[in-house]
Design an enzyme around this catalytic site. Structure first.
Site, short mmCIF file in Angstrom:
data_model
loop_
_atom_site.label_atom_id
_atom_site.label_comp_id
_atom_site.label_asym_id
_atom_site.label_seq_id
_atom_site.Cartn_x
_atom_site.Cartn_y
_atom_site.Cartn_z
N THR A 25 0.85 -1.19 0.00
CA THR A 25 0.00 0.00 0.00
C THR A 25 0.89 1.24 0.00
O THR A 25 1.94 1.28 0.64
CB THR A 25 -0.93 0.01 1.22
N GLY A 51 -0.44 -2.57 11.32
CA GLY A 51 -1.15 -2.33 12.56
C GLY A 51 -2.64 -2.49 12.32
O GLY A 51 -3.08 -3.03 11.31
N ASP A 52 -3.44 -1.96 13.27
CA ASP A 52 -4.89 -2.13 13.19
C ASP A 52 -5.55 -1.23 12.16
O ASP A 52 -6.64 -1.56 11.66
CB ASP A 52 -5.50 -1.87 14.57
N GLU A 57 -9.12 -0.61 7.21
CA GLU A 57 -9.34 -0.26 5.81
C GLU A 57 -9.83 -1.45 5.00
O GLU A 57 -10.75 -1.33 4.19
CB GLU A 57 -8.04 0.28 5.19
N GLY A 85 0.43 -0.36 17.77
CA GLY A 85 -0.55 -0.83 18.73
C GLY A 85 -0.76 -2.33 18.69
O GLY A 85 -0.60 -3.03 19.68
N ASP A 145 -4.24 8.99 21.33
CA ASP A 145 -4.02 8.25 20.09
C ASP A 145 -3.63 9.19 18.95
O ASP A 145 -2.65 8.96 18.23
CB ASP A 145 -5.28 7.47 19.72
N ASP A 324 -10.62 2.24 15.79
CA ASP A 324 -9.48 1.40 15.43
C ASP A 324 -8.22 2.21 15.15
O ASP A 324 -7.45 1.92 14.24
CB ASP A 324 -9.82 0.55 14.20
N GLY A 325 -8.03 3.28 15.92
CA GLY A 325 -6.86 4.13 15.76
C GLY A 325 -6.96 5.14 14.63
O GLY A 325 -6.03 5.92 14.41
#
Length: 376
Positions: A25, A51-52, A57, A85, A145, A324-325
């Protein structure tokens, strides 16, 4: 992420003769676009070395595609921890008694076991819908965050450093929280993954009857149940609200020790107006889940909730909504350099519901309830 893939993931895949298509990506939204275009007929699963946020996405990309709900049920999602995270990876490895690292996660995935996972649906107005697997944050946790983004070079320690700074300059956030407890006899809202809400409301404890609020999309919100039997309301000043879908929110944060992967509930961690020492005690306890029962926060298992952040006041102007961040809304007049086009929601009420067991994730065969992929 690419280095982790080359060093830890690729050797295991090659040893197991597993065929993969590798995509790198390059920009925000790229993973969502790839997920929407995915050919389900030639794919057994999707694995994110990330990550999360990237997992989020992929989830939303699948659900936004044609026959999205069927795709999410058909294609398990796996995650190799490569973020700061790694909440989902940690939650899955912890249930299996494994270490949270790329090699063990890869081995678990190639063994081909999966588990169902609840999907959170966050809705605002008739058309704005976002889905998540980890948590919805508002208040101090959301601020930490987003405001720690410039500290990514610290890895997971970025959250600890930013949390201490935010406690020193502690802010309060006015708003209202409404939730349907797990123990309530009222039926939870039925929510399509496209965001349509259908709420069954009891006509009274003695009647045993009910009716559906099957309203037009323009008026479908959880405010229709306000004041109805079984729903709880909390109004006033908060330090933060954390709606959590899985046990871990990061590798060193366990805010929801009572959460299960597919229990149909969101675990609400609520901090009312509190002094600094109490906030610090809560954040220290959240590292291992020991904050529960220490009178530093409230903990509720809910089947749905509605969060109404009030924008008035200095504190309301400096808070965020995060799923989710990923940032989905911010208070008015915040100058953080984030383009408005990247923020899909207004700083206004949101409805959060749970779609029980709608997604599937790769996991170790040691996770209770895991099933072999070919039997799924």
């Amino acid at each position: 992420a690419l280095q982790i893939y080359k060093e830890c993931v690729e050797p295991v895949l090659e040893a197991c003769s597993i065929s993969v298509a590798l995509y790198l990506t390059t920009h925000e939204g790229h993973a969502s676009k790839l997920a929407r275009a995915l050919d389900v007929g030639t794919t057994d699963g999707i694995v994110c070395v990330s990550g999360d946020g990237l997992v989020n996405e992929v989830l939303n990309g699948l659900l936004l595609s044609e026959n999205g709900e069927a795709k999410v049920r058909r294609l398990p999602i796996g995650v190799i921890p490569a973020g700061s995270g790694n909440a989902l990876a940690k939650s899955l490895s912890d249930l299996a008694g494994d270490n949270c690292n790329a090699t063990e996660a890869t081995v678990a995935i190639v063994r081909g076991f999966t588990h169902s996972l609840d999907v959170m649906t966050v809705k605002q107005g008739p058309h704005v819908v976002q889905h998540g697997l980890v948590s919805l944050q508002w208040g101090i946790v959301a601020d930490v965050d987003i405001q720690s983004e410039h500290l990514r070079w610290l890895g997971g320690a970025r959250f600890t450093v930013q949390a201490l700074l935010n406690i020193l300059r502690l802010k309060r956030y006015p708003g209202r929280l409404m939730w349907l407890p797990e123990t309530s006899t009222c039926k939870p809202p039925k929510v399509d993954l496209n965001g349509s809400i259908h709420v069954e409301i009891s006509d009274g404890p003695a009647s045993g009857t009910g009716h559906l609020l099957d309203k037009s999309a323009a008026s479908q919100t959880l405010c229709d149940v306000e004041g109805k039997e079984g729903w709880q309301v909390m109004d006033g000043v908060f330090v933060g609200v954390w709606g959590v879908n899985i046990r871990w929110a990061a590798e060193d944060m366990k805010p929801a020790p009572k959460a299960e992967l597919d229990d149909g509930c969101i675990d609400l961690v609520v901090m009312r107006d509190s002094p600094r020492w109490k906030v610090l005690q809560m954040l220290l306890g959240v590292e291992d889940g020991s904050h529960i029962g220490k009178n530093v926060c409230e903990y509720h298992k809910a089947r749905a909730f509605r969060l109404e952040p009030y924008p008035e006041g200095d504190c309301g102007k400096n808070s965020y909504l995060v799923i989710d961040g990923e940032l989905i809304a911010r208070g008015p007049n915040i100058e953080d350099g984030i383009p408005c086009k990247r923020i899909p929601f207004e700083y206004a009420p949101v409805d959060v519901t749970i779609n029980q067991g709608r997604a599937r994730v790769f996991c170790s065969d040691l996770v209770p309830g895991a099933v072999a992929l070919q039997d799924d």
